[in-house]
Design an enzyme around this catalytic site. Structure first.
Site, PDB file in Angstrom:
ATOM      1  N   HIS A   8      15.312 -13.683  12.304  1.00  0.00           N
ATOM      2  CA  HIS A   8      14.982 -13.701  13.538  1.00  0.00           C
ATOM      3  C   HIS A   8      13.372 -13.666  13.852  1.00  0.00           C
ATOM      4  O   HIS A   8      13.182 -14.043  15.006  1.00  0.00           O
ATOM      5  CB  HIS A   8      15.425 -12.151  14.205  1.00  0.00           C
ATOM      6  CG  HIS A   8      16.707 -11.989  14.318  1.00  0.00           C
ATOM      7  ND1 HIS A   8      17.401 -11.173  14.799  1.00  0.00           N
ATOM      8  CD2 HIS A   8      17.839 -12.746  13.621  1.00  0.00           C
ATOM      9  CE1 HIS A   8      18.464 -11.134  14.710  1.00  0.00           C
ATOM     10  NE2 HIS A   8      19.027 -12.129  13.959  1.00  0.00           N
TER      11      HIS A   8
ATOM     12  N   CYS B  14       0.890  -1.131  -0.127  1.00  0.00           N
ATOM     13  CA  CYS B  14       0.232  -0.080  -0.060  1.00  0.00           C
ATOM     14  C   CYS B  14       0.839   1.244  -0.041  1.00  0.00           C
ATOM     15  O   CYS B  14       1.936   1.145  -0.209  1.00  0.00           O
ATOM     16  CB  CYS B  14      -1.052  -0.018   1.352  1.00  0.00           C
ATOM     17  SG  CYS B  14      -0.444   0.204   2.825  1.00  0.00           S
TER      18      CYS B  14
END
Length: 151
Positions: A100, A67
């Site tokens: 991570h 977006c």
């Protein structure tokens, strides 16, 4: 073959189309484009929910949302269980989101991400592996929190 679902609002339409074409040239991905299909104003939450539902359900391994800023899409996508949507503006963030956080939806802001960088970001995101270890413990804690709050 990795199944990827991708969606955008009107502000992300051009970048989405560039990435869809780019990913379709790669032979190891199946791409599902859920729209939008033009640059007419539309509501990003509907497209974000469609992509997030596809990933949350396990039908798609990965998702990409685009977006104007990426912020709204991130908010919507992260409402879904098992979704770890990461809004990234550079390659280091993309890499860490996979290593991570085991991100499964990449969120891009079309106003801040040029097509050449977006392609690099997608390549890194799709190629990077989750490191596990101490990071797995933390992702498991996220899953536990999802269950506690009813997601």
């Amino acid at each position: 073959m990795t199944k990827i679902i991708i969606g955008s609002d009107h502000a992300g339409f051009k970048l989405k189309n560039i990435l869809v074409s780019y990913l379709k040239k790669k032979k190891n991905f199946i791409i599902k484009d859920v729209g939008t299909c033009n640059e007419e104003s539309c509501d990003y939450p509907l497209f974000a929910a469609h992509v997030a539902k596809g990933v949350s359900s396990g039908i798609y391994k990965r998702g990409i949302l685009i977006c104007k800023s990426g912020i709204g899409n991130s908010i919507v996508a992260n409402k879904f269980p098992r979704v770890r949507a990461a809004l990234c503006y550079n390659l280091a963030q993309v890499k860490l989101s996979r290593q991570h956080n085991d991100s499964n939806i990449l969120v891009l802001g079309a106003s801040f991400t040029k097509p050449a960088l977006a392609k690099k970001m997608v390549n890194v995101w799709l190629g990077e592996k989750f490191e596990g270890g101490r990071h797995k413990r933390r992702v498991d804690q996220i899953r536990s929190i999802e269950k506690r709050v009813g997601l």
